[in-house]
Write a protein that holds these residues in place. Structure first.
Motif, PDB file in Angstrom:
ATOM      1  N   THR A 169       0.817  -1.225   0.000  1.00 29.03           N
ATOM      2  CA  THR A 169       0.000   0.000   0.000  1.00 29.03           C
ATOM      3  C   THR A 169       0.846   1.268   0.000  1.00 29.03           C
ATOM      4  O   THR A 169       0.296   2.369  -0.082  1.00 29.03           O
ATOM      5  CB  THR A 169      -0.911   0.021   1.251  1.00 29.03           C
ATOM      6  OG1 THR A 169      -0.111  -0.064   2.435  1.00 29.03           O
ATOM      7  CG2 THR A 169      -1.891  -1.135   1.219  1.00 29.03           C
ATOM      8  N   THR A 192      -0.806   9.836  -2.349  1.00 31.75           N
ATOM      9  CA  THR A 192      -1.866  10.638  -1.732  1.00 31.75           C
ATOM     10  C   THR A 192      -1.287  11.743  -0.870  1.00 31.75           C
ATOM     11  O   THR A 192      -1.735  12.899  -0.927  1.00 31.75           O
ATOM     12  CB  THR A 192      -2.780   9.734  -0.880  1.00 31.75           C
ATOM     13  OG1 THR A 192      -3.311   8.695  -1.695  1.00 31.75           O
ATOM     14  CG2 THR A 192      -3.908  10.536  -0.276  1.00 31.75           C
ATOM     15  N   ARG A 237       0.365   3.975  -2.892  1.00 35.92           N
ATOM     16  CA  ARG A 237      -0.861   4.754  -2.735  1.00 35.92           C
ATOM     17  C   ARG A 237      -0.710   5.775  -1.608  1.00 35.92           C
ATOM     18  O   ARG A 237      -1.127   6.925  -1.729  1.00 35.92           O
ATOM     19  CB  ARG A 237      -2.023   3.799  -2.472  1.00 35.92           C
ATOM     20  CG  ARG A 237      -3.380   4.478  -2.252  1.00 35.92           C
ATOM     21  CD  ARG A 237      -3.685   4.610  -0.781  1.00 35.92           C
ATOM     22  NE  ARG A 237      -4.957   5.267  -0.541  1.00 35.92           N
ATOM     23  CZ  ARG A 237      -5.265   5.860   0.594  1.00 35.92           C
ATOM     24  NH1 ARG A 237      -4.365   5.901   1.575  1.00 35.92           N
ATOM     25  NH2 ARG A 237      -6.438   6.434   0.756  1.00 35.92           N
TER      26      ARG A 237
END
Length: 322
Positions: free
Chosen positions: A241, A248, A244
């Motif tokens: 993850t 972000t 991401r």
């Protein structure tokens, strides 16, 4: 066209390996943040302390002692001055007039503005705020209640959505983010008003969003790799993850940087709080809350492992998708 990748596909960082250092650093920063709030206190805005605040911008940095003496000579009550934003901008805080009439407040503001303009030609006034003591007390209670309910509600949701270890780690991570933000405002003496309460609630929402993504991946991998060591499983989940998370955080930081530079004084505290929250929220999600699951005793076997047949469990353990 080659896609931009801030994190390579084969990234394999050992986050769990440094969890004890991360825990110690988190505890130290949290204690320092709480100590800063307890010793220095927060520079509460008019929203919370009540009274009248006039924002003045001088052509050059003024001598605060002389400005305070000049305003005291106007017999308008106890005066509090503070520079913020830049040395030329001064916040003038005054008590509200005894009369509750709105005209009395406007008259007091005009008296102070005209008196300061006479002593310091070229000074400009961008805004003024007035809040009664009763309203400010209610705002303090409602602000604290809103933050606490948000934290507890999110922790309970994580508890029921996953397992109790996820709820506890979520609560610890979010409390860390909030206390660090409060400590930052205590150290910098930036004004703490309703905009900052909104920023704190936004930080809580951003942090839990980031954490839920990682927790979901951990739960998926717990079902997919039932025989994998928990430390390796959490490292795998966080690394999967990580692209991401980084993308972000970077995009949000770019937007907040623009607000910090061009948003003016009204949005400066909000933007600074949000930028700090993004950094510490990402740190707590990656290094603290995920690794804390091991300390809390989370096991690699899922809660419904008894329902799986031995043959099926074996196939899943070998890496097959259930």
């Amino acid at each position: 066209m080659k896609l931009l990748k801030l994190v390579p596909d084969n990234t394999n960082i050992g986050f769990v390996r440094v969890r004890h250092i991360a825990f110690a650093l988190t505890l130290l920063l949290t204690v320092l943040g709480v100590a800063a709030v307890g010793v220095r206190g927060l520079n509460m805005g008019v929203d919370f302390v009540g009274g009248l605040m006039v924002e003045a911008k001088f052509p050059s940095p003024p001598p605060l002692d002389k400005v305070r003496t000049d305003i005291d000579a106007m017999n308008v009550g106890e005066v509090s001055l503070q520079q913020f934003g830049d040395p030329r901008t001064v916040s003038i805080r005054l008590p509200l007039p005894e009369s509750s009439d709105e005209g009395a407040t406007d008259k007091l503001v005009r008296q102070v503005q005209s008196g300061v303009e006479a002593k310091y030609p070229g000074v400009t006034f961008s805004r003024y705020d007035a809040v009664s003591g009763k309203v400010s007390g209610e705002l303090i209670q409602n602000g604290i209640l809103a933050v606490l309910l948000a934290i507890v509600g999110i922790a309970i949701f994580s508890w029921f959505r996953y397992e109790w270890q996820f709820g506890v780690s979520t609560f610890v991570a979010i409390m860390h983010d909030v206390l660090m933000t409060l400590g930052f405002f205590a150290v910098t003496r930036m004004e703490f008003d309703l905009n900052i309460v909104a920023a704190v609630l936004t930080i809580v929402g951003y942090s839990i969003n980031d954490k839920m993504v990682i927790d979901d991946r951990i739960r998926e991998n717990m079902r997919k790799y039932r025989k994998m060591d928990m430390k390796a499983l959490i490292d795998l989940s966080v690394n999967e993850t990580l692209p991401r998370t980084v993308m972000t955080s970077v995009t949000v930081m770019l937007a907040l940087g623009a607000l910090l530079l061009f948003g003016g004084h009204v949005l400066r505290g909000f933007s600074a709080a949000m930028m700090l929250g993004i950094v510490i929220g990402t740190y707590s999600s990656v290094y603290v809350s995920s690794s804390l699951l091991i300390t809390l005793g989370l096991k690699p076997e899922p809660a419904d492992r008894k329902s799986a047949t031995p043959a099926k469990a074996e196939r899943v353990g070998d890496g097959a998708r259930p």
